[in-house]
Design a protein around this motif. Structure first.
Motif, PDB file in Angstrom:
ATOM      1  N   ILE A 179      52.948  34.911  21.815  1.00 26.36           N
ATOM      2  CA  ILE A 179      53.347  36.064  21.013  1.00 26.36           C
ATOM      3  C   ILE A 179      54.719  35.839  20.411  1.00 26.36           C
ATOM      4  N   SER A 180      54.821  35.999  19.104  1.00 26.07           N
ATOM      5  CA  SER A 180      56.121  36.000  18.441  1.00 26.07           C
ATOM      6  C   SER A 180      56.587  37.445  18.295  1.00 26.07           C
ATOM      7  N   VAL A 181      57.828  37.725  18.716  1.00 24.76           N
ATOM      8  CA  VAL A 181      58.336  39.093  18.671  1.00 24.76           C
ATOM      9  C   VAL A 181      59.580  39.166  17.803  1.00 24.76           C
ATOM     10  N   PHE A 182      59.754  40.320  17.158  1.00 22.39           N
ATOM     11  CA  PHE A 182      60.985  40.608  16.416  1.00 22.39           C
ATOM     12  C   PHE A 182      61.159  42.120  16.335  1.00 22.39           C
ATOM     13  N   ASN A 183      62.186  42.644  16.981  1.00 19.87           N
ATOM     14  CA  ASN A 183      62.540  44.069  16.932  1.00 19.87           C
ATOM     15  C   ASN A 183      61.346  44.985  17.217  1.00 19.87           C
ATOM     16  N   GLU A 184      60.779  44.805  18.424  1.00 17.43           N
ATOM     17  CA  GLU A 184      59.622  45.609  18.835  1.00 17.43           C
ATOM     18  C   GLU A 184      59.948  46.405  20.106  1.00 17.43           C
ATOM     19  N   GLU A 185      61.188  46.861  20.243  1.00 14.45           N
ATOM     20  CA  GLU A 185      61.599  47.498  21.491  1.00 14.45           C
ATOM     21  C   GLU A 185      60.799  48.762  21.809  1.00 14.45           C
ATOM     22  N   ASP A 186      60.215  49.392  20.798  1.00 18.32           N
ATOM     23  CA  ASP A 186      59.493  50.644  21.041  1.00 18.32           C
ATOM     24  C   ASP A 186      58.154  50.443  21.744  1.00 18.32           C
ATOM     25  N   ILE A 187      57.575  49.235  21.642  1.00 18.06           N
ATOM     26  CA  ILE A 187      56.245  49.020  22.237  1.00 18.06           C
ATOM     27  C   ILE A 187      56.145  47.743  23.069  1.00 18.06           C
ATOM     28  N   VAL A 188      57.166  46.888  23.082  1.00 17.48           N
ATOM     29  CA  VAL A 188      56.990  45.533  23.606  1.00 17.48           C
ATOM     30  C   VAL A 188      56.596  45.515  25.079  1.00 17.48           C
ATOM     31  N   VAL A 189      57.160  46.389  25.902  1.00 17.27           N
ATOM     32  CA  VAL A 189      56.844  46.375  27.335  1.00 17.27           C
ATOM     33  C   VAL A 189      55.398  46.792  27.559  1.00 17.27           C
ATOM     34  N   GLN A 190      54.997  47.899  26.945  1.00 18.11           N
ATOM     35  CA  GLN A 190      53.612  48.351  27.081  1.00 18.11           C
ATOM     36  C   GLN A 190      52.631  47.301  26.569  1.00 18.11           C
TER      37      GLN A 190
ATOM     38  N   ASP B  88      60.922  34.692  20.718  1.00 15.58           N
ATOM     39  CA  ASP B  88      61.714  35.712  20.041  1.00 15.58           C
ATOM     40  C   ASP B  88      62.295  35.129  18.754  1.00 15.58           C
ATOM     41  N   ASN B  89      61.978  35.777  17.633  1.00 17.22           N
ATOM     42  CA  ASN B  89      62.375  35.264  16.322  1.00 17.22           C
ATOM     43  C   ASN B  89      63.680  35.909  15.840  1.00 17.22           C
ATOM     44  N   GLY B  90      64.634  36.082  16.790  1.00 14.62           N
ATOM     45  CA  GLY B  90      65.951  36.593  16.406  1.00 14.62           C
ATOM     46  C   GLY B  90      66.079  38.094  16.454  1.00 14.62           C
ATOM     47  N   SER B  91      65.457  38.760  17.416  1.00  6.99           N
ATOM     48  CA  SER B  91      65.543  40.217  17.511  1.00  6.99           C
ATOM     49  C   SER B  91      66.990  40.679  17.591  1.00  6.99           C
ATOM     50  N   THR B  92      67.269  41.789  16.925  1.00  2.04           N
ATOM     51  CA  THR B  92      68.610  42.367  16.943  1.00  2.04           C
ATOM     52  C   THR B  92      68.666  43.671  17.741  1.00  2.04           C
ATOM     53  N   ASP B  93      67.543  44.089  18.297  1.00  2.00           N
ATOM     54  CA  ASP B  93      67.511  45.285  19.139  1.00  2.00           C
ATOM     55  C   ASP B  93      67.366  44.845  20.599  1.00  2.00           C
ATOM     56  N   LYS B  94      66.761  45.678  21.444  1.00  2.00           N
ATOM     57  CA  LYS B  94      66.661  45.378  22.874  1.00  2.00           C
ATOM     58  C   LYS B  94      65.386  44.628  23.255  1.00  2.00           C
ATOM     59  N   THR B  95      64.648  44.122  22.269  1.00  2.00           N
ATOM     60  CA  THR B  95      63.358  43.490  22.559  1.00  2.00           C
ATOM     61  C   THR B  95      63.478  42.390  23.600  1.00  2.00           C
ATOM     62  N   LEU B  96      64.356  41.423  23.374  1.00  2.00           N
ATOM     63  CA  LEU B  96      64.468  40.283  24.287  1.00  2.00           C
ATOM     64  C   LEU B  96      64.909  40.728  25.673  1.00  2.00           C
ATOM     65  N   GLN B  97      65.833  41.660  25.739  1.00  2.00           N
ATOM     66  CA  GLN B  97      66.301  42.181  27.023  1.00  2.00           C
ATOM     67  C   GLN B  97      65.153  42.832  27.798  1.00  2.00           C
TER      68      GLN B  97
ATOM     69  N   PHE C  77      55.454  59.815  17.941  1.00  2.00           N
ATOM     70  CA  PHE C  77      55.369  58.753  18.940  1.00  2.00           C
ATOM     71  C   PHE C  77      56.733  58.520  19.590  1.00  2.00           C
ATOM     72  N   LEU C  78      56.750  58.493  20.910  1.00  2.00           N
ATOM     73  CA  LEU C  78      57.976  58.282  21.668  1.00  2.00           C
ATOM     74  C   LEU C  78      58.065  56.820  22.088  1.00  2.00           C
ATOM     75  N   PRO C  79      59.107  56.105  21.656  1.00  2.00           N
ATOM     76  CA  PRO C  79      59.258  54.698  22.042  1.00  2.00           C
ATOM     77  C   PRO C  79      59.191  54.522  23.548  1.00  2.00           C
ATOM     78  N   GLY C  80      58.471  53.485  23.970  1.00  2.00           N
ATOM     79  CA  GLY C  80      58.334  53.193  25.384  1.00  2.00           C
ATOM     80  C   GLY C  80      57.131  53.828  26.045  1.00  2.00           C
ATOM     81  N   THR C  81      56.449  54.748  25.336  1.00  2.00           N
ATOM     82  CA  THR C  81      55.242  55.364  25.875  1.00  2.00           C
ATOM     83  C   THR C  81      54.010  54.564  25.442  1.00  2.00           C
ATOM     84  N   ASP C  82      52.838  54.982  25.889  1.00  2.00           N
ATOM     85  CA  ASP C  82      51.608  54.228  25.633  1.00  2.00           C
ATOM     86  C   ASP C  82      51.152  54.442  24.191  1.00  2.00           C
TER      87      ASP C  82
END
Length: 277
Positions: A66-77, A93-102, A194-199
């Motif tokens: 999976i390649s990710v970039f700034n997907e903090e709202d859904i990445v964990v789910q 990770d293609n250079g995310s600037t939000d909390k995606t990588l964390q 839609f609430l980030p971090g929810t299903d």
């Protein structure tokens, strides 16, 4: 001069007298009217597979790259939904600037087998070819087994209720096939609630069928048995290799590209347009 027009129930009754019917349904009559009035029957052949749960052996390997970039709202789910299906995950990770990588690094699961970032120069751009070449490099490094080219905003499932991806792909291999095509359906937001971090799969209820030709070519899972593989030529839509045998039933890909008005504007106008190579 009268042509008999069958309804669905009577045609299924007729054909089931002579054939072992897997499923019966309606499909569209043409690409312009999209009216579902053509009967389709899927029949078993003479080596019917028994679709079972929990049958893949522990050493049967399926990995989603999976390649990710700034997907903090859904990445964990999203990642947990893949892991829960018995599939291992490798993240680029293609250079995310939000909390995606964390957030990705915070997922503690034995199925998380790799997390890496592109080189600094590559992260400046969204350049699909380099991402796909990186995915191929990873699949070669990890060795033999099954691989899925997928994204954070995609949920992939088998055609059989209750059968997870790992078991479904195992059944595909046992039936003699080494690649899987997917049907793509696009889920759209109908509100901004839609609430980030929810299903997100639970929140978004409404989808549309694909209309672009590319949506109907989605051969994105394959078995690596040591062969040369081309993932780049068709932009990741159609993995090619000598000896490819695509399973005749499509798996499903549920796509959630836009989650709200605000998310859509940020994704397209800030994160995408400014980063195209």
């Amino acid at each position: 001069n009268h042509i008999r027009e069958w309804n669905l129930e009577e045609f299924e009754t007729l054909i089931s007298k002579k054939f072992d019917v897997y499923d019966t349904g309606l499909t569209i009559n043409n690409q312009f009217e999209n009216e579902k009035n053509i009967i389709v029957n899927i029949l078993y052949n003479n080596h019917k597979i028994k679709y079972q749960k929990n049958i893949a052996p522990s050493d049967f390997s399926v990995t989603a790259i999976i390649s990710v970039f700034n997907e903090e709202d859904i990445v964990v789910q999203a990642i947990k939904k893949i892991l829960d299906q018995g599939v291992k995950v490798y993240i680029i990770d293609n250079g995310s600037t939000d909390k995606t990588l964390q957030l990705v690094k915070g997922i503690k699961h034995e199925g998380m087998i790799g997390i890496e970032r592109f080189a600094k120069e590559s992260r400046k751009y969204f350049e699909l070819g380099s991402i796909l070449r990186k995915k191929l490099e990873i699949s070669k490094k990890l060795g033999r087994g099954w691989y899925i080219n997928t994204d954070t905003d995609e949920i992939r499932t088998t055609p059989w209720s209750g059968v997870n991806l790992k078991d479904g792909i195992y059944l595909v291999e046992k039936a003699g096939f080494n690649a899987i095509d997917f049907s793509l359906i696009q889920f759209r937001p109908t509100d901004n609630k839609f609430l980030p971090g929810t299903d997100f799969e639970d929140h978004f209820k409404y989808f549309e069928l694909g209309k672009h030709l590319a949506y109907f070519v989605q051969v994105k899972a394959w078995k690596n048995f040591g062969q040369d593989i081309d993932l780049v030529y068709w932009g990741g839509h159609n993995v090619e290799f000598t000896g490819r045998k695509v399973f005749p039933l499509k798996f499903l890909c549920k796509h959630f590209p836009i989650r709200s008005q605000q998310h859509g504007e940020r994704k397209i106008f800030r994160d995408r347009q400014t980063r195209f190579h």
